[in-house]
Scaffold this motif. Structure first.
Motif, mmCIF file in Angstrom:
data_model
loop_
_atom_site.group_PDB
_atom_site.id
_atom_site.type_symbol
_atom_site.label_atom_id
_atom_site.label_comp_id
_atom_site.label_asym_id
_atom_site.label_seq_id
_atom_site.Cartn_x
_atom_site.Cartn_y
_atom_site.Cartn_z
ATOM 1 N N GLU A 15 0.657 -1.308 -0.093
ATOM 2 C CA GLU A 15 0.072 -0.017 0.116
ATOM 3 C C GLU A 15 0.882 1.290 0.228
ATOM 4 N N ALA A 16 1.771 1.315 0.822
ATOM 5 C CA ALA A 16 2.816 2.454 0.978
ATOM 6 C C ALA A 16 3.439 2.681 -0.467
ATOM 7 N N ALA A 17 3.981 1.392 -0.876
ATOM 8 C CA ALA A 17 4.634 1.588 -2.190
ATOM 9 C C ALA A 17 3.852 2.187 -3.186
ATOM 10 N N ARG A 18 2.542 1.517 -3.511
ATOM 11 C CA ARG A 18 1.612 2.108 -4.407
ATOM 12 C C ARG A 18 1.659 3.813 -4.479
ATOM 13 N N LEU A 19 1.491 4.158 -3.232
ATOM 14 C CA LEU A 19 1.186 5.647 -2.986
ATOM 15 C C LEU A 19 2.487 6.303 -3.533
ATOM 16 N N PHE A 21 5.113 5.161 -5.463
ATOM 17 C CA PHE A 21 5.665 5.193 -6.523
ATOM 18 C C PHE A 21 4.544 5.852 -7.708
ATOM 19 N N ALA A 22 3.287 5.901 -7.343
ATOM 20 C CA ALA A 22 2.464 6.775 -7.854
ATOM 21 C C ALA A 22 2.597 8.376 -7.891
ATOM 22 N N ARG A 23 2.857 8.655 -6.697
ATOM 23 C CA ARG A 23 3.249 10.120 -6.593
ATOM 24 C C ARG A 23 4.474 10.518 -6.880
ATOM 25 N N ASP A 24 5.545 9.804 -6.836
ATOM 26 C CA ASP A 24 7.126 10.290 -6.875
ATOM 27 C C ASP A 24 7.758 9.607 -8.113
ATOM 28 N N GLY A 25 7.118 8.554 -8.296
ATOM 29 C CA GLY A 25 7.869 7.669 -9.614
ATOM 30 C C GLY A 25 9.014 6.816 -8.725
ATOM 31 N N TYR A 26 9.381 5.797 -9.516
ATOM 32 C CA TYR A 26 10.429 4.879 -9.161
ATOM 33 C C TYR A 26 11.620 5.206 -8.480
ATOM 34 N N ASP A 27 12.481 6.139 -9.478
ATOM 35 C CA ASP A 27 13.727 6.866 -8.925
ATOM 36 C C ASP A 27 13.532 7.722 -7.702
ATOM 37 N N ALA A 28 12.560 8.413 -7.626
ATOM 38 C CA ALA A 28 12.529 9.457 -6.435
ATOM 39 C C ALA A 28 11.996 8.515 -5.108
ATOM 40 N N THR A 29 11.583 7.223 -5.321
ATOM 41 C CA THR A 29 11.148 6.679 -4.180
ATOM 42 C C THR A 29 12.337 5.784 -3.615
ATOM 43 N N PHE A 56 8.198 -2.925 -6.644
ATOM 44 C CA PHE A 56 7.712 -1.966 -7.743
ATOM 45 C C PHE A 56 6.570 -2.843 -8.676
ATOM 46 N N GLU A 57 7.374 -3.876 -9.308
ATOM 47 C CA GLU A 57 6.509 -4.570 -10.181
ATOM 48 C C GLU A 57 5.148 -5.173 -9.309
ATOM 49 N N GLU A 58 5.303 -5.592 -8.105
ATOM 50 C CA GLU A 58 3.990 -6.045 -7.515
ATOM 51 C C GLU A 58 3.051 -4.990 -7.125
ATOM 52 N N ALA A 59 3.496 -3.631 -6.998
ATOM 53 C CA ALA A 59 2.974 -2.583 -6.475
ATOM 54 C C ALA A 59 1.940 -1.945 -7.698
ATOM 55 N N THR A 60 2.588 -2.223 -8.858
ATOM 56 C CA THR A 60 2.045 -1.670 -10.081
ATOM 57 C C THR A 60 1.288 -2.455 -10.807
ATOM 58 N N ALA A 61 1.254 -3.730 -10.281
ATOM 59 C CA ALA A 61 0.465 -4.927 -11.336
ATOM 60 C C ALA A 61 -0.976 -4.910 -10.696
ATOM 61 N N TYR A 92 -3.656 4.377 -5.141
ATOM 62 C CA TYR A 92 -2.636 5.062 -5.980
ATOM 63 C C TYR A 92 -2.764 6.534 -5.720
ATOM 64 N N GLY A 93 -3.037 7.078 -4.777
ATOM 65 C CA GLY A 93 -3.106 8.395 -4.424
ATOM 66 C C GLY A 93 -4.195 9.195 -5.541
ATOM 67 N N GLY A 94 -5.154 8.435 -5.751
ATOM 68 C CA GLY A 94 -6.224 9.146 -6.327
ATOM 69 C C GLY A 94 -6.024 9.138 -7.995
ATOM 70 N N GLU A 95 -4.616 8.832 -8.383
ATOM 71 C CA GLU A 95 -4.552 8.682 -9.830
ATOM 72 C C GLU A 95 -4.590 7.395 -10.720
ATOM 73 N N HIS A 96 -4.908 7.233 -11.694
ATOM 74 C CA HIS A 96 -5.032 5.809 -12.386
ATOM 75 C C HIS A 96 -3.755 5.514 -12.559
ATOM 76 N N PRO A 97 -3.589 4.027 -12.172
ATOM 77 C CA PRO A 97 -2.162 3.438 -12.108
ATOM 78 C C PRO A 97 -1.247 3.554 -13.186
ATOM 79 N N LEU A 98 -1.788 3.895 -14.229
ATOM 80 C CA LEU A 98 -0.756 4.264 -15.526
ATOM 81 C C LEU A 98 0.033 5.522 -15.041
ATOM 82 N N VAL A 99 -0.371 6.392 -14.215
ATOM 83 C CA VAL A 99 0.299 7.323 -13.943
ATOM 84 C C VAL A 99 1.592 7.107 -13.046
ATOM 85 N N ALA A 100 1.667 6.090 -12.297
ATOM 86 C CA ALA A 100 2.724 5.674 -11.789
ATOM 87 C C ALA A 100 3.782 5.077 -12.706
#
Length: 194
Positions: A15-19, A21-29, A56-61, A92-100
């Motif tokens: 849950e924390a990873a989804r939020l 990664f969605a908000r900050d992206g992979y590199d910034a997390t 990341f893979e599991e959180a964005t799957a 996903y912080g209110g955004e579509h998962p594609l945004v992450a």
């Protein structure tokens, strides 16, 4: 009891990873960020997931298009818009998962995953509905427009799109989808009466 604690901790980490990664992206997390958000030691991420990449893979799957193909064909584009505009993506912080995935698209694995999701979920379904010789091109154009709507709503937050509901978009969706697919499409989803 121990298994339940493990499952609960793993779920909190996802849950924390989804939020994040969605908000900050992979590199910034960082792994520490996710662990801190979950109130656990960072070593647990490696114990449960093996690596940040695997987390990341599991959180964005996610299922990016729940029930997308269920319903009349002429409402497919309207259902796609509804998943972007009205779907509850709180995890996903209110955004579509594609945004992450887009925020993390500097990585080839993520770009490949994004391409597979978009092509298999959206483009192929639209291509199958399109009439005419250049069906694939028109399906990709319509997909680009739909992804653009999502980006302008959640990332750029343009005022009109950010406050628009599916009903506001319906006549425009119908016009564009009908024009690009070469067949009558609806901009609204009929809901069965209760």
């Amino acid at each position: 009891m121990r298994k339940r604690d493990r499952e609960a901790t793993r779920a909190r980490l996802l849950e924390a990873a989804r939020l994040r990664f969605a908000r900050d992206g992979y590199d910034a997390t960082s792994v520490r960020d996710i662990a801190g958000d979950s109130d656990v030691d960072a070593t647990l991420i490696f114990r449960y997931f093996g690596s940040k990449k695997r987390l990341f893979e599991e959180a964005t799957a996610a299922d990016l298009a729940p029930d997308l193909l269920d319903g009349p064909n002429e409402e497919l584009v309207a259902r796609m818009v509804r998943t972007v505009v009205d779907q509850d993506w709180t995890e996903y912080g209110g955004e579509h998962p594609l945004v992450a995935l887009l925020r993390s698209s500097a990585h080839e694995d993520t770009r490949r995953h994004l391409r597979e999701e978009v092509c298999h979920t959206y483009v192929n379904a639209l291509r199958d509905l399109a009439e005419g010789d250049d069906a694939e091109l028109r399906a990709e154009l319509l997909s680009a427009w739909l992804v653009g709507i999502g980006i302008l709503r959640s990332v750029v937050a343009t005022p009109a799109l950010a406050r628009a509901r599916t009903a506001d978009l319906a006549p425009h969706v119908a016009a564009v989808a009908t024009g690009l697919l070469g067949r009558p499409m609806s901009g609204a989803v009929d809901r069965p009466e209760a």
